[in-house]
Design an enzyme around this catalytic site. Structure first.
Site, PDB file in Angstrom:
ATOM      1  N   ASP A  54       0.835  -1.203   0.000  1.00  0.00           N
ATOM      2  CA  ASP A  54       0.000   0.000   0.000  1.00  0.00           C
ATOM      3  C   ASP A  54       0.870   1.254   0.000  1.00  0.00           C
ATOM      4  OD1 ASP A  54      -3.120  -0.714   0.842  1.00  0.00           O
ATOM      5  OD2 ASP A  54      -1.705  -2.175   1.615  1.00  0.00           O
ATOM      6  N   GLU A  77      -5.665   7.161  -0.539  1.00  0.00           N
ATOM      7  CA  GLU A  77      -6.205   6.551   0.675  1.00  0.00           C
ATOM      8  C   GLU A  77      -5.241   6.610   1.854  1.00  0.00           C
ATOM      9  OE1 GLU A  77      -8.573   2.577   2.190  1.00  0.00           O
ATOM     10  OE2 GLU A  77      -7.399   2.452   0.344  1.00  0.00           O
ATOM     11  N   ILE A 133      -3.774  -0.055  -3.032  1.00  0.00           N
ATOM     12  CA  ILE A 133      -4.179  -1.467  -3.000  1.00  0.00           C
ATOM     13  C   ILE A 133      -5.667  -1.485  -2.682  1.00  0.00           C
ATOM     14  CG2 ILE A 133      -3.993  -3.718  -1.896  1.00  0.00           C
ATOM     15  CD1 ILE A 133      -1.512  -3.280  -3.301  1.00  0.00           C
ATOM     16  N   ASP A 134      -6.476  -1.689  -3.690  1.00  0.00           N
ATOM     17  CA  ASP A 134      -7.915  -1.804  -3.477  1.00  0.00           C
ATOM     18  C   ASP A 134      -8.232  -3.292  -3.360  1.00  0.00           C
ATOM     19  OD1 ASP A 134     -10.563  -1.284  -3.191  1.00  0.00           O
ATOM     20  OD2 ASP A 134     -10.935  -0.872  -5.313  1.00  0.00           O
ATOM     21  N   THR A 136      -7.152  -4.961  -0.008  1.00  0.00           N
ATOM     22  CA  THR A 136      -5.980  -5.373   0.763  1.00  0.00           C
ATOM     23  C   THR A 136      -6.146  -6.765   1.363  1.00  0.00           C
ATOM     24  OG1 THR A 136      -5.442  -3.065   1.278  1.00  0.00           O
ATOM     25  CG2 THR A 136      -4.424  -4.734   2.650  1.00  0.00           C
ATOM     26  N   HIS A 229     -18.829  -5.099   3.261  1.00  0.00           N
ATOM     27  CA  HIS A 229     -18.783  -4.227   2.088  1.00  0.00           C
ATOM     28  C   HIS A 229     -20.099  -4.178   1.331  1.00  0.00           C
ATOM     29  CE1 HIS A 229     -14.102  -4.487   1.731  1.00  0.00           C
ATOM     30  NE2 HIS A 229     -14.527  -3.842   2.805  1.00  0.00           N
ATOM     31  N   LYS A 256     -13.531  -6.295  -9.690  1.00  0.00           N
ATOM     32  CA  LYS A 256     -14.918  -6.596 -10.062  1.00  0.00           C
ATOM     33  C   LYS A 256     -15.356  -5.744 -11.256  1.00  0.00           C
ATOM     34  CE  LYS A 256     -16.280  -5.914  -5.749  1.00  0.00           C
ATOM     35  NZ  LYS A 256     -15.010  -5.999  -4.972  1.00  0.00           N
ATOM     36  N   ARG A 270     -23.182  -3.119  -4.732  1.00  0.00           N
ATOM     37  CA  ARG A 270     -22.635  -2.789  -3.428  1.00  0.00           C
ATOM     38  C   ARG A 270     -23.776  -2.132  -2.650  1.00  0.00           C
ATOM     39  NH1 ARG A 270     -16.805  -2.204  -1.603  1.00  0.00           N
ATOM     40  NH2 ARG A 270     -16.806  -0.715   0.096  1.00  0.00           N
ATOM     41  N   ASP A 285     -12.539   4.300  -4.400  1.00  0.00           N
ATOM     42  CA  ASP A 285     -12.995   2.915  -4.534  1.00  0.00           C
ATOM     43  C   ASP A 285     -13.813   2.677  -5.794  1.00  0.00           C
ATOM     44  OD1 ASP A 285     -11.845   1.870  -2.205  1.00  0.00           O
ATOM     45  OD2 ASP A 285     -13.528   2.509  -0.967  1.00  0.00           O
TER      46      ASP A 285
END
Length: 343
Positions: A54, A77, A133-134, A136, A229, A256, A270, A285
């Protein structure tokens, strides 16, 4: 007719350079450090994990962006506040070593922390947003994750890039072998110019196009692993309402969106969890992934069918939840969400 042909070409090339360097750093950290359980992890105040990857990826990407576009804020982030704590000096040292190994030169602790904190900018008329890092937790499982970078200009995403080091260019359902990162995939889109899948070595490139599925009974849902999530139970009820018995694909991070843009999934939801209905999504995100899906022919909205508004700070404060699809099933999905959540 496509608009903006040739616009943001420099930004795209700089972004690709930054993400490819960061992807190789992340791949190496995952293979050598996480895979062998050598540490390199810290828990943030929200109890989510952050790793050497990250911090290292953010340092490299922010430095490259600032060198090329010094007036552009970067909204990322991470920051260095945890790294500089005395108890986390080993993590900082590992981060510095990873950055230096990737760049092939010495840079030092202070420079790496300064580069990380270049990501502490505020949203403005034109700015970059970055999630180094989306996914983690997927990264820690040696599974899927994404490095997500987007350029936002006057509330709209104009450039989106997703590096997916464990998502094969050739076979989206397969992970890349840990010794062959060049076979990994990178998705890129410029507003009005379409979306493309590029191999990490940049030798191969193909257009991205969403699926043509229009029958909700055949829809393939891709969803988050983490129950915090999204509302998995409501998503399952939506599929059942469509008389759809296909098992969802579970995957971490904005991979995704990449799967949806490739036509290997048809729907990504989501939904707000019942215990966190007031939660609003972070811009980093969704910015890159949403543009890639839209430029591949899909539709991305909130759960009310409203377009995502990236001009209200670091959160999508005007939107609730996410619904992304190939477009052909979108209205039926929005209506099903409304019924299930009684909105």
């Amino acid at each position: 007719m496509k608009k903006n042909r040739g616009c943001f070409e420099e930004e795209k090339n700089v972004g690709l350079e930054a993400l490819i360097k960061a992807a190789f750093l992340c791949h190496r950290v995952q293979k050598e450090m996480i895979g062998s359980r050598k540490g390199g992890i810290v828990e943030k105040t929200d109890r989510s994990p952050a790793t050497v990857a990250d911090y290292g990826a953010q340092a490299i990407i922010c430095r490259i962006l600032k060198d090329a576009f010094p007036n552009d804020p970067i909204v990322a982030e991470e920051n260095s506040s945890l790294l500089i704590r005395p108890e986390n000096q080993p993590l900082l040292e590992l981060t510095v070593n990873s950055v230096e190994q990737t760049l092939g030169r010495k840079v030092g602790r202070q420079a790496v922390c300064d580069w990380i904190d270049l990501g502490s900018g505020q949203p403005d008329g034109r700015f970059w947003t970055l999630d180094p890092i989306d996914g983690t937790k997927g990264f820690l499982r040696l599974d899927q994750y994404a490095i997500a970078l987007a350029l936002i200009v006057e509330h709209k995403v104009q450039l989106g890039l997703l590096a997916c080091p464990n998502l094969s260019f050739h076979s989206p359902v397969a992970s890349c072998p840990m010794d062959n990162p060049e076979a990994a995939s990178l998705s890129v889109a410029v507003a009005g110019e379409g979306a493309y899948l590029i191999s990490l070595d940049r030798r191969q490139s193909i257009p991205l196009r969403v699926s043509s599925i229009s029958d909700p009974r055949q829809v393939r849902l891709v969803e988050s692993f983490e129950p915090s999530h999204t509302d998995h139970q409501t998503q399952q009820r939506i599929l059942q309402g469509f008389e759809n018995s296909l098992s969802p694909i579970r995957m971490d991070g904005q991979t995704k969106y990449s799967l949806l843009a490739r036509g290997e999934a048809d729907l990504y939801l989501r939904l707000p969890s019942p215990e966190s209905s007031g939660y609003r999504e972070k811009i980093w995100d969704h910015a890159a992934g949403s543009l890639i899906v839209e430029e591949a022919g899909g539709v991305v909205s909130d759960i009310h069918g409203q377009r995502l508004d990236f001009g209200r700070g670091k959160e999508l404060s005007a939107n609730q939840g996410i619904a992304a699809s190939n477009g052909k099933i979108h209205q039926a999905v929005i209506e099903a969400i409304q019924r299930q959540l009684q909105l």
